[in-house]
Every structure is written in C-alpha cells, then in structure tokens.
Design a protein around this motif. Structure first.
Motif, PDB file in Angstrom:
ATOM      1  N   ASP A  54       0.759  -1.380   0.082  1.00 50.50           N
ATOM      2  CA  ASP A  54      -0.002   0.009   0.047  1.00 50.50           C
ATOM      3  C   ASP A  54       0.970   1.311  -0.120  1.00 50.50           C
ATOM      4  N   SER A  55       2.036   1.194   0.607  1.00 52.90           N
ATOM      5  CA  SER A  55       3.043   2.063   0.770  1.00 52.90           C
ATOM      6  C   SER A  55       4.546   1.240   0.477  1.00 52.90           C
ATOM      7  N   ALA A  56       5.314   1.970  -0.364  1.00 53.83           N
ATOM      8  CA  ALA A  56       6.504   1.176  -0.706  1.00 53.83           C
ATOM      9  C   ALA A  56       7.368   1.371   0.679  1.00 53.83           C
ATOM     10  N   GLU A  57       7.291   2.254   1.315  1.00 51.05           N
ATOM     11  CA  GLU A  57       8.259   2.661   2.422  1.00 51.05           C
ATOM     12  C   GLU A  57       7.731   1.729   3.271  1.00 51.05           C
ATOM     13  N   ALA A  58       6.492   1.277   3.623  1.00 54.64           N
ATOM     14  CA  ALA A  58       5.988   0.471   4.655  1.00 54.64           C
ATOM     15  C   ALA A  58       6.334  -0.979   4.356  1.00 54.64           C
ATOM     16  N   ALA A  59       6.080  -1.329   3.021  1.00 51.14           N
ATOM     17  CA  ALA A  59       6.305  -2.632   2.519  1.00 51.14           C
ATOM     18  C   ALA A  59       7.697  -2.978   2.627  1.00 51.14           C
ATOM     19  N   ALA A  60       8.932  -1.968   2.127  1.00 50.11           N
ATOM     20  CA  ALA A  60      10.085  -2.087   2.434  1.00 50.11           C
ATOM     21  C   ALA A  60      10.537  -2.177   4.016  1.00 50.11           C
ATOM     22  N   ARG A  61      10.107  -1.511   4.947  1.00 49.02           N
ATOM     23  CA  ARG A  61      10.273  -1.859   6.378  1.00 49.02           C
ATOM     24  C   ARG A  61       9.853  -3.314   6.765  1.00 49.02           C
ATOM     25  N   GLU A  62       8.626  -3.572   6.093  1.00 51.34           N
ATOM     26  CA  GLU A  62       8.233  -5.091   6.961  1.00 51.34           C
ATOM     27  C   GLU A  62       9.297  -6.247   6.246  1.00 51.34           C
ATOM     28  N   ILE A  63       9.695  -6.011   4.991  1.00 51.61           N
ATOM     29  CA  ILE A  63      10.610  -6.930   4.250  1.00 51.61           C
ATOM     30  C   ILE A  63      12.083  -6.834   5.096  1.00 51.61           C
ATOM     31  N   ASP A  64      12.387  -5.428   5.374  1.00 53.57           N
ATOM     32  CA  ASP A  64      13.475  -5.308   6.015  1.00 53.57           C
ATOM     33  C   ASP A  64      13.221  -6.402   7.573  1.00 53.57           C
ATOM     34  N   ALA A  65      12.385  -5.967   8.231  1.00 52.49           N
ATOM     35  CA  ALA A  65      12.009  -7.022   9.458  1.00 52.49           C
ATOM     36  C   ALA A  65      12.081  -8.345   9.319  1.00 52.49           C
ATOM     37  N   ILE A  66      11.630  -8.798   8.255  1.00 56.18           N
ATOM     38  CA  ILE A  66      11.531 -10.231   8.005  1.00 56.18           C
ATOM     39  C   ILE A  66      13.004 -10.779   7.973  1.00 56.18           C
ATOM     40  N   ILE A  67      13.894  -9.825   7.102  1.00 58.20           N
ATOM     41  CA  ILE A  67      15.161 -10.372   6.962  1.00 58.20           C
ATOM     42  C   ILE A  67      15.913 -10.426   8.220  1.00 58.20           C
ATOM     43  N   THR A  68      15.681  -9.490   9.089  1.00 54.63           N
ATOM     44  CA  THR A  68      16.184  -9.262  10.336  1.00 54.63           C
ATOM     45  C   THR A  68      15.828 -10.485  11.158  1.00 54.63           C
ATOM     46  N   ALA A  69      14.537 -11.012  11.305  1.00 55.47           N
ATOM     47  CA  ALA A  69      14.127 -12.057  11.888  1.00 55.47           C
ATOM     48  C   ALA A  69      14.611 -13.250  11.480  1.00 55.47           C
ATOM     49  N   GLU A  70      14.784 -13.432  10.256  1.00 52.75           N
ATOM     50  CA  GLU A  70      15.284 -14.820   9.760  1.00 52.75           C
ATOM     51  C   GLU A  70      16.607 -15.037  10.022  1.00 52.75           C
ATOM     52  N   LYS A  71      17.487 -13.699  10.010  1.00 52.25           N
ATOM     53  CA  LYS A  71      19.011 -13.850  10.393  1.00 52.25           C
ATOM     54  C   LYS A  71      19.197 -14.160  11.782  1.00 52.25           C
ATOM     55  N   CYS A  72      18.237 -14.044  12.658  1.00 56.35           N
ATOM     56  CA  CYS A  72      18.157 -14.145  14.171  1.00 56.35           C
ATOM     57  C   CYS A  72      17.562 -15.665  14.317  1.00 56.35           C
ATOM     58  N   LYS A  73      17.189 -16.647  13.638  1.00 57.38           N
ATOM     59  CA  LYS A  73      16.662 -17.783  13.753  1.00 57.38           C
ATOM     60  C   LYS A  73      17.880 -18.620  14.431  1.00 57.38           C
ATOM     61  N   SER A  74      17.473 -19.317  15.535  1.00 53.24           N
ATOM     62  CA  SER A  74      18.395 -20.029  16.203  1.00 53.24           C
ATOM     63  C   SER A  74      19.189 -21.356  15.160  1.00 53.24           C
ATOM     64  N   ALA A  75      18.729 -21.675  14.249  1.00 55.69           N
ATOM     65  CA  ALA A  75      19.301 -22.584  13.372  1.00 55.69           C
ATOM     66  C   ALA A  75      20.538 -21.964  12.643  1.00 55.69           C
ATOM     67  N   TYR A  76      20.503 -20.470  12.499  1.00 56.18           N
ATOM     68  CA  TYR A  76      21.677 -19.958  12.009  1.00 56.18           C
ATOM     69  C   TYR A  76      22.708 -19.261  12.992  1.00 56.18           C
ATOM     70  N   ARG A  77      21.991 -19.243  14.623  1.00 54.64           N
ATOM     71  CA  ARG A  77      22.962 -18.625  15.531  1.00 54.64           C
ATOM     72  C   ARG A  77      23.564 -19.450  16.632  1.00 54.64           C
TER      73      ARG A  77
END
Length: 204
Positions: free
Chosen positions: A171-194
């Motif tokens: 709906d907003s490119a800025e908001a959508a980008a920030r959601e994907i930014d959060a997704i990437i951060t969460a994925e990189k924090c998964k226990s399997a990777y740390r």
C-alpha cells in the motif's frame, strides 16, 4: 551485523504493477547487507552492460553445462534466450554475510524452493484489484488488451501466494520495504543460524 551471520536468499514475487521494483529499491537503501542477484544469460550484451554486473554472459553450450551440473537454482527460456540464477554467485554472497534479493515470477520461485529449501520467500500483493488496475493504467504503456492480460495473470499469480513464507501488501513502498527489512532481520536471528554463538559463549 554479527560477524557470524550468514546471508539469506530472499525470493520476491508479485504481479506486474504491484511495485516490486520500487519496494526493492527502498529496501536496498535500508540495509547495507543486501545485493541483487546477477543472472546468467545467453543473450548478447547490450551497449554499456558489464559482464558480472548486469549479467553473466554465457554461450548456449556453457549455459547447458551449468544446467546439467546443477549450477543454476532456476532457469527459463524467454524470447529465444536462456536466463538463470547462478548457484555459485548466491552461495558466495551468502557466505560473505550478504543476503541476495531475487525478484522472480512464481514459476521460477517454485524452482528455487526445490533447489534451496531455506530460501526466504516473500509475495508482494497490491492493496486491491482495483488499485492494481489503476497502477497498470497509470503507466500509459500498455494497450487495453495487454492490461486485461496482465490482470488475468495477476489473479493466477496471487492464487500462489499461500505457498510463500511471507505476504506483504504494498500500500506504501516505504512500509512494505520496512516489513521485508524486519523479515530479513528475524530470519537471520533464527536459532538454526546462530546456534554456533551458543557454543562460543559456553566455551569462552
């Protein structure tokens, strides 16, 4: 970025007119640990294109050898030329701690999912069908027939959204980008990777 963090392969799909390119451009501005995937192709370079930056340019024989060796995460023919995502490029960037953005259609995403089970898949939806049609018409580049064809294809693609790990509404490119930014951060924090960090703490 943690020095032990590896990158992730981020597959992004969505109908034409959804604004994927704008969202990805904004996402690239938000993070310094991202790069765009560089495809291999058999088409000749266009003026100004650089091998290894715009594409990796291959002969048909070289392309076929990569396919047979399992060196491509996905590949397809388009207007008489072959295109694909090189596995070695993606793996090298991920090992360097850089996440790779791959913007691709639903058919290609399905191939990637089979070749790379831990790829992070994101489907970008328009706010509504009405808004998608407005955006397509706002381009002033397609005929009425082409617009209708794109809308029909969009419905087919949206039917595949449930197969993706995440759905983001643009709906907003800025908001959508920030959601994907959060997704990437969460994925990189998964226990399997740390999990290796736990071991380091225990033995230090």
């Amino acid at each position: 970025m943690q020095k032990h963090d590896k990158g992730r392969l981020i597959v992004i799909s969505g109908p034409s007119g959804t604004g994927k390119g704008t969202v990805i451009s904004r996402l690239m501005e938000l993070r310094d640990d991202l790069c765009l995937s560089v495809s291999v192709t058999t088409r000749p370079p266009r003026p100004g294109e650089i091998d290894g930056k715009d594409y990796f340019f291959l002969t048909r024989e070289e392309f076929s050898e990569r396919v047979e060796a399992g060196g491509l995460l996905e590949h397809a023919d388009f207007v008489g030329n072959c295109y694909g995502t090189p596995k070695d490029f993606v793996e090298r960037k991920i090992d360097e701690g850089v996440s790779v953005i791959l913007e691709i259609d639903v058919q290609g995403a399905a191939q990637v999912a089979k070749a790379c089970a831990d790829a992070v898949s994101v489907f970008i939806l328009p706010p509504s069908g009405t808004e998608l049609e407005r955006r397509l018409r706002g381009r002033h580049t397609d005929s009425e027939e082409k617009i209708r064809s794109r809308l029909l294809e969009a419905k087919r693609e949206c039917a595949e959204a449930a197969k993706y790990g995440y759905i983001v509404v643009n709906d907003s490119a800025e908001a959508a980008a920030r959601e994907i930014d959060a997704i990437i951060t969460a994925e990189k924090c998964k226990s399997a990777y740390r999990i290796n960090l736990v071991t380091e703490v225990l033995i230090s």
